[in-house]
Design a protein around this motif. Structure first.
Motif, mmCIF file in Angstrom:
data_model
loop_
_atom_site.group_PDB
_atom_site.id
_atom_site.type_symbol
_atom_site.label_atom_id
_atom_site.label_comp_id
_atom_site.label_asym_id
_atom_site.label_seq_id
_atom_site.Cartn_x
_atom_site.Cartn_y
_atom_site.Cartn_z
ATOM 1 N N GLU A 1 -42.882 -18.603 39.819
ATOM 2 C CA GLU A 1 -41.820 -17.600 39.733
ATOM 3 C C GLU A 1 -41.438 -17.288 38.282
ATOM 4 O OE1 GLU A 1 -38.188 -18.780 41.560
ATOM 5 O OE2 GLU A 1 -37.837 -20.483 40.230
ATOM 6 N N ARG A 2 -41.590 -18.247 37.408
ATOM 7 C CA ARG A 2 -41.157 -18.054 36.021
ATOM 8 C C ARG A 2 -42.025 -17.038 35.285
ATOM 9 N NH1 ARG A 2 -41.045 -22.792 31.399
ATOM 10 N NH2 ARG A 2 -40.282 -21.492 29.680
ATOM 11 N N HIS A 3 -43.340 -17.023 35.575
ATOM 12 C CA HIS A 3 -44.245 -16.212 34.751
ATOM 13 C C HIS A 3 -45.018 -15.139 35.501
ATOM 14 C CE1 HIS A 3 -43.499 -18.860 31.400
ATOM 15 N NE2 HIS A 3 -43.945 -19.909 32.053
ATOM 16 N N HIS B 1 -49.727 -18.122 34.963
ATOM 17 C CA HIS B 1 -48.973 -18.333 33.732
ATOM 18 C C HIS B 1 -49.797 -17.914 32.520
ATOM 19 C CE1 HIS B 1 -50.897 -22.085 35.143
ATOM 20 N NE2 HIS B 1 -51.340 -22.158 33.896
#
Length: 348
Positions: free
Chosen positions: A22-24, A100
């Protein structure tokens, strides 16, 4: 999005194995969709059983751009995800990108050109680690320094040349299909195993520093430790799978683990002089971190020795403790290389 696709250029499928990204993920897909490539493009995201908002973000991306598609990967394993995405994609050039990873703007255009110029079956370039905070900057510095990863060209750079394997990879679909895709038994090192079969079949693997993917390092010591323990564990599997692949670089970290452990035990039991061994190791990584940290803030520079020690010790521990049963499993699944009746060096 390009207003019109250039039919003279090969269409490209980008495949992404994704789990807990979810972060990248959104930024990674943005770097793909904004590529400076006028040919047709699609993105196929293979979704593992994530525990964060990865699936929701992927659904948003599908709704926002018709070039983005998803397929399920219930096992969560990377090689299974890659095979599912390959099967669901349709274009003659296949680009692997992780959730990522951030492609440089001309990555796909350069890769397509190199496939044509070299006749290679797979081309790849530099894994350019970049951090977003002090710890990640320290890890990135360690991952791009020879004291951290040795002389691996895809980490530290080098001249364009044939290679045994490359980071991620941009493939000719016909070669992927000829070889039956990735071996699902290789939870890690699946790139190496596939490229090994491709080379056995007589095809060329090509490294070029002109290809660059920005990589986001693991966000904690624990995550980095697990990553490098797994790397070491699977590198030992590779050396058992193909005994000619071992070299001194792969033995450096296991040797450091054994030497440091012996120094601590002997120092505690017999003579404190033996403690000079781990002391010398700590001194070496501290001194070695100085050039690696040039230009970084104090917080990142101070963390580089910890990042180096985590990488070395966990890689070495994983290598030393890798079970023979794991190697037997993947050796039993060995696929013979498939030689195509027609050379893959034809125009892309």
């Amino acid at each position: 999005m390009n207003a019109a696709n250039d039919p003279a250029l090969p269409a490209v499928s980008v495949i992404m194995p994704v789990l807990n990204e979810e972060r990248h993920l959104r930024n990674s897909v943005r770097h793909i969709l904004e590529q400076d490539y006028p040919g047709e493009l699609e993105v196929v995201i293979a979704l593992g059983p994530s525990k964060d908002r990865t699936d929701a973000i992927a659904a948003e991306l599908v709704a926002e751009d018709p070039r983005v598609h998803t397929v399920p990967n219930p096992t969560g394993r990377t090689p299974a995800a890659l095979n599912a995405a390959i099967k669901a994609s349709r274009h003659p050039v296949v680009v692997r990108v992780d959730g990522h990873g951030m492609l440089s703007p001309n990555y796909i255009a350069t890769a397509v050109r190199l496939l044509d110029e070299t006749g290679a079956a797979n081309v790849g370039g530099i894994m350019h680690a970049e951090g977003e905070n002090a710890w990640e900057e320290a890890v990135a510095a360690a991952m791009t320094a020879k004291i951290g990863v040795g002389n691996a060209a895809f980490h530290t750079g080098g001249s364009a040349a044939p290679a045994d394997t490359v980071y991620l990879g941009v493939f000719r679909r016909e070669v992927l299909e000829q070889q039956g895709g990735y071996n699902v038994e290789f939870i890690r090192a699946q790139d190496w195993e596939l490229n090994y079969r491709i080379r056995e079949a007589g095809h060329l693997i090509w490294f070029s520093p002109d290809l660059r993917v920005s990589y986001r390092p693991r966000p904690s010591v624990r995550a980095l430790a697990k990553q490098y323990k797994d790397y070491g564990r699977w590198r030992r599997v590779v050396t058992r799978y193909h005994r000619g692949s071992v070299n001194l670089r792969y033995l450096a970290a296991p040797g450091a683990v054994l030497a440091n452990a012996a120094g601590i035990v002997v120092g505690a039991v017999l003579t404190p002089w033996a403690l000079l061994v781990p002391a010398a190791y700590l001194a070496a990584i501290t001194v070695g971190s100085l050039p690696a940290g040039r230009g970084l803030g104090a917080g990142a520079r101070l963390r580089i020795p910890l990042a180096l020690a985590t990488m070395h010790m966990c890689w070495g521990y994983g290598f030393l403790t890798s079970p023979r049963s794991l190697a037997r499993t993947v050796i039993a699944s060995r696929r013979p290389a498939v030689t195509a009746p027609q050379s893959a060096s034809a125009d892309v």
